[in-house]
Design an enzyme around this catalytic site. Structure first.
Site, PDB file in Angstrom:
ATOM      1  N   ASP A   1       0.847  -1.194   0.000  1.00 20.35           N
ATOM      2  CA  ASP A   1       0.000   0.000   0.000  1.00 20.35           C
ATOM      3  C   ASP A   1       0.883   1.244   0.000  1.00 20.35           C
ATOM      4  O   ASP A   1       2.081   1.178   0.296  1.00 20.35           O
ATOM      5  CB  ASP A   1      -0.916   0.001   1.230  1.00 20.35           C
ATOM      6  CG  ASP A   1      -2.162   0.862   1.048  1.00 20.35           C
ATOM      7  OD1 ASP A   1      -2.296   1.525  -0.002  1.00 20.35           O
ATOM      8  OD2 ASP A   1      -2.996   0.862   1.969  1.00 20.35           O
TER       9      ASP A   1
ATOM     10  N   GLU B   1      -7.867  -0.562   5.016  1.00 24.31           N
ATOM     11  CA  GLU B   1      -6.416  -0.680   4.857  1.00 24.31           C
ATOM     12  C   GLU B   1      -5.784  -1.165   6.155  1.00 24.31           C
ATOM     13  O   GLU B   1      -4.905  -2.032   6.153  1.00 24.31           O
ATOM     14  CB  GLU B   1      -5.826   0.669   4.447  1.00 24.31           C
ATOM     15  CG  GLU B   1      -6.184   1.082   3.032  1.00 24.31           C
ATOM     16  CD  GLU B   1      -5.789   2.510   2.689  1.00 24.31           C
ATOM     17  OE1 GLU B   1      -5.867   2.867   1.503  1.00 24.31           O
ATOM     18  OE2 GLU B   1      -5.404   3.269   3.595  1.00 24.31           O
TER      19      GLU B   1
ATOM     20  N   GLY C   1      -5.970   9.366   2.645  1.00 27.19           N
ATOM     21  CA  GLY C   1      -6.361  10.431   1.738  1.00 27.19           C
ATOM     22  C   GLY C   1      -7.475  10.004   0.794  1.00 27.19           C
ATOM     23  O   GLY C   1      -8.277  10.826   0.350  1.00 27.19           O
TER      24      GLY C   1
END
Length: 218
Positions: free
Chosen positions: A81, A103, A96
């Site tokens: 990531d 995540e 963002g």
């Protein structure tokens, strides 16, 4: 090299950490989009992927890469990531793209977290990039008041609903000198789902895109 070319160089280098026959954890964002493009070149060597967002899932499936539900997977060797900011300790600000909760969940399952970023994302102190906080909608105002007490200026990200049906507060004007402690304090606020500090579980490896190409840091 342009910034996008640096992102692409880091993304391609991250293929070195993908094990054949494995299920790969895949994040979200512009740098990860380059990684998905690269992963497609070896899609027949992997079993599939676990995705942290609807957007990444769509891109993976468009390449014919099977996307597994995380609940059906007990092990991920690697999660790849990007980051909005990353410091020398490989603590990050992420979110963002408003996918921070998923995540963080996928990162928690993975044995190794490989962060791919261009060199503009490296900072001495986290906080110049506004810190995203995912919040249960009815708690938005309360959480905002609590974040002010921690020294931040929270701004409601209007028009954005996360994949989990929640809202985002972006916290401006914080110099985060102790990311681990701040991550814990914000997550303890009632109504917070999670925040974009990835410090308790930071990156194991940083693959950095530079004008000279990619390089591995830590």
């Amino acid at each position: 090299m342009t910034q996008d070319e640096m992102k692409k160089a880091a993304a391609i280098k991250a293929l070195d950490y993908v094990e054949k026959g494995s299920i790969v954890g895949v994040g979200t964002g512009s740098t990860v989009n380059h990684f998905i493009d690269a992963l497609a070149t070896m899609k027949h060597d992997i079993e599939g992927a676990v995705s942290s967002s609807e957007a990444s899932t769509e891109k993976l499936e468009a390449y014919g890469i099977e996307v597994f539900d995380l609940n059906s997977v007990d092990k991920l060797s690697v999660y790849v990531d990007g980051a909005d900011e990353i410091n020398a300790q490989n603590h990050m600000i992420k979110g963002g793209g408003a996918a921070l909760t998923r995540e963080k969940i996928v990162a928690a399952v993975a044995d190794s977290f490989v962060c791919i970023a261009d060199e503009t994302k490296v900072v001495d102190v986290l906080g110049q990039f506004p810190l995203p906080v995912e919040v249960i909608p009815m708690a938005r105002s309360y959480v905002a008041r609590e974040l002010v007490k921690l020294g931040g200026d929270p701004v409601y990200r209007e028009g954005v609903i996360t994949d989990n049906g929640n809202v985002i507060l972006d916290v401006h004007n914080m110099q985060i000198t102790d990311p681990v402690a701040m991550e814990t304090r914000i997550n303890a606020i009632v109504g917070v789902v999670t925040n974009g500090l990835f410090a308790q579980r930071g990156a194991n490896v940083l693959v950095l895109g530079t004008p000279q190409g990619s390089k591995v840091v830590g």
